[in-house]
Write a protein that holds these residues in place. Sequence first.
Motif, PDB file in Angstrom:
ATOM      1  N   VAL A   1       2.249 -14.611  -6.848  1.00 54.60           N
ATOM      2  CA  VAL A   1       1.359 -14.470  -5.697  1.00 54.60           C
ATOM      3  C   VAL A   1       0.553 -15.748  -5.545  1.00 54.60           C
ATOM      4  CG1 VAL A   1      -0.611 -13.212  -4.733  1.00 54.60           C
ATOM      5  CG2 VAL A   1       1.235 -11.960  -5.887  1.00 54.60           C
ATOM      6  N   TRP A   2       0.644 -16.352  -4.391  1.00 58.53           N
ATOM      7  CA  TRP A   2      -0.089 -17.567  -4.051  1.00 58.53           C
ATOM      8  C   TRP A   2      -1.361 -17.198  -3.288  1.00 58.53           C
ATOM      9  CZ3 TRP A   2      -0.754 -20.322   0.706  1.00 58.53           C
ATOM     10  CH2 TRP A   2      -1.127 -21.667   0.552  1.00 58.53           C
ATOM     11  N   SER A   3      -1.241 -16.178  -2.419  1.00 61.66           N
ATOM     12  CA  SER A   3      -2.369 -15.670  -1.644  1.00 61.66           C
ATOM     13  C   SER A   3      -1.991 -14.300  -1.096  1.00 61.66           C
ATOM     14  CB  SER A   3      -2.699 -16.622  -0.494  1.00 61.66           C
ATOM     15  OG  SER A   3      -3.853 -16.195   0.203  1.00 61.66           O
ATOM     16  N   TYR A   4      -2.981 -13.544  -0.629  1.00 64.24           N
ATOM     17  CA  TYR A   4      -2.712 -12.232  -0.049  1.00 64.24           C
ATOM     18  C   TYR A   4      -3.881 -11.805   0.820  1.00 64.24           C
ATOM     19  CZ  TYR A   4      -5.585 -10.810  -4.034  1.00 64.24           C
ATOM     20  OH  TYR A   4      -6.592 -10.705  -4.943  1.00 64.24           O
ATOM     21  N   THR A   5      -3.614 -10.882   1.739  1.00 63.99           N
ATOM     22  CA  THR A   5      -4.640 -10.333   2.617  1.00 63.99           C
ATOM     23  C   THR A   5      -4.140  -9.017   3.180  1.00 63.99           C
ATOM     24  OG1 THR A   5      -6.171 -10.843   4.438  1.00 63.99           O
ATOM     25  CG2 THR A   5      -3.861 -11.459   4.753  1.00 63.99           C
ATOM     26  N   ASP A   6      -5.018  -8.301   3.855  1.00 64.72           N
ATOM     27  CA  ASP A   6      -4.573  -7.071   4.504  1.00 64.72           C
ATOM     28  C   ASP A   6      -4.600  -7.249   6.019  1.00 64.72           C
ATOM     29  OD1 ASP A   6      -7.337  -7.134   4.580  1.00 64.72           O
ATOM     30  OD2 ASP A   6      -7.602  -5.010   4.186  1.00 64.72           O
ATOM     31  N   GLY A   7      -3.655  -6.599   6.676  1.00 60.34           N
ATOM     32  CA  GLY A   7      -3.567  -6.615   8.135  1.00 60.34           C
ATOM     33  C   GLY A   7      -4.185  -5.343   8.674  1.00 60.34           C
ATOM     34  N   ARG A   8      -5.323  -5.477   9.329  1.00 64.00           N
ATOM     35  CA  ARG A   8      -6.043  -4.297   9.804  1.00 64.00           C
ATOM     36  C   ARG A   8      -5.926  -4.093  11.310  1.00 64.00           C
ATOM     37  NH1 ARG A   8      -8.527  -1.320   6.320  1.00 64.00           N
ATOM     38  NH2 ARG A   8      -8.731  -2.185   4.243  1.00 64.00           N
ATOM     39  N   TYR A   9      -4.990  -4.781  11.940  1.00 60.64           N
ATOM     40  CA  TYR A   9      -4.794  -4.607  13.381  1.00 60.64           C
ATOM     41  C   TYR A   9      -3.304  -4.428  13.658  1.00 60.64           C
ATOM     42  CZ  TYR A   9      -3.062  -9.352  13.242  1.00 60.64           C
ATOM     43  OH  TYR A   9      -2.319 -10.465  12.939  1.00 60.64           O
ATOM     44  N   ARG A  10      -3.000  -3.832  14.775  1.00 62.74           N
ATOM     45  CA  ARG A  10      -1.606  -3.644  15.175  1.00 62.74           C
ATOM     46  C   ARG A  10      -1.135  -4.948  15.817  1.00 62.74           C
ATOM     47  NH1 ARG A  10       0.858   1.302  16.298  1.00 62.74           N
ATOM     48  NH2 ARG A  10      -1.203   2.238  16.499  1.00 62.74           N
ATOM     49  N   PRO A  11      -0.194  -5.655  15.196  1.00 64.62           N
ATOM     50  CA  PRO A  11       0.254  -6.923  15.760  1.00 64.62           C
ATOM     51  C   PRO A  11       1.083  -6.710  17.033  1.00 64.62           C
ATOM     52  CG  PRO A  11       1.468  -6.417  13.757  1.00 64.62           C
ATOM     53  CD  PRO A  11       0.436  -5.349  13.919  1.00 64.62           C
ATOM     54  N   PRO A  12       1.137  -7.734  17.876  1.00 70.57           N
ATOM     55  CA  PRO A  12       1.909  -7.620  19.116  1.00 70.57           C
ATOM     56  C   PRO A  12       3.418  -7.732  18.847  1.00 70.57           C
ATOM     57  CG  PRO A  12       1.010  -9.817  18.906  1.00 70.57           C
ATOM     58  CD  PRO A  12       0.467  -9.018  17.751  1.00 70.57           C
TER      59      PRO A  12
ATOM     60  N   GLU B   1      -1.910   2.057  10.365  1.00 70.00           N
ATOM     61  CA  GLU B   1      -2.222   1.988   8.944  1.00 70.00           C
ATOM     62  C   GLU B   1      -2.168   0.536   8.505  1.00 70.00           C
ATOM     63  OE1 GLU B   1      -0.951   4.719   6.202  1.00 70.00           O
ATOM     64  OE2 GLU B   1      -0.735   6.354   7.622  1.00 70.00           O
ATOM     65  N   PRO B   2      -3.207   0.036   7.833  1.00 68.56           N
ATOM     66  CA  PRO B   2      -3.188  -1.354   7.365  1.00 68.56           C
ATOM     67  C   PRO B   2      -2.009  -1.612   6.437  1.00 68.56           C
ATOM     68  CG  PRO B   2      -5.380  -0.414   7.132  1.00 68.56           C
ATOM     69  CD  PRO B   2      -4.447   0.720   7.485  1.00 68.56           C
ATOM     70  N   TYR B   3      -1.592  -2.848   6.370  1.00 65.52           N
ATOM     71  CA  TYR B   3      -0.514  -3.271   5.498  1.00 65.52           C
ATOM     72  C   TYR B   3      -0.989  -4.502   4.751  1.00 65.52           C
ATOM     73  CZ  TYR B   3       0.149  -6.566   9.299  1.00 65.52           C
ATOM     74  OH  TYR B   3      -0.067  -7.529  10.241  1.00 65.52           O
ATOM     75  N   THR B   4      -0.300  -4.861   3.688  1.00 66.81           N
ATOM     76  CA  THR B   4      -0.702  -5.990   2.864  1.00 66.81           C
ATOM     77  C   THR B   4       0.306  -7.120   3.019  1.00 66.81           C
ATOM     78  OG1 THR B   4      -1.709  -4.472   1.289  1.00 66.81           O
ATOM     79  CG2 THR B   4      -1.275  -6.699   0.509  1.00 66.81           C
TER      80      THR B   4
END
Length: 145
Positions: free
Chosen positions: A58-69, A81-84
């Motif tokens: 793992v170099w970096s990580y974050t969570d996606g809290r919005y519905r992408p287009p 639902e958020p994803y990582t």
Amino acid sequence: MVAGWFTHDSGEEDFRLLGTRCTTCSSVFFPREDTFCRNPACSGGELAEVPLSKRGRVWSYTDGRYRPPAPYVSDPGTQWEPYTLVAVELAAERMVVLGQAVPGVTVADLAVGMEVEVVPGVLDEGARTDTVLTTWHWRPVAVSS
């Protein structure tokens, strides 16, 4: 089965991301490149398909809290639902590859430097068709004691 960005013949153990390597300078590219070497210092152009390392750190990580287009596939009628997202360094290829963590893995489950492996995932099961869109996910490697 070859799907352009990844391959797997018979299950998870054979699953690999596919890149290309320039035969002149040995630079590796992902996503794959089929036209020219993207290394600006190289005048080569012959590219060979190569399977990438199955494991990385793992170099970096974050969570996606919005519905992408679009073109991301999601049903606007379902609750979001958020994803990582995980950026994984592949040491042998000297590159970082971005992808989602397997469902259920959150940012609380990850740490920079943790070993992860690439596994097949489902992007969309085609509720309106019989098509299944597949992708890759990163999964933490179990630490044996």
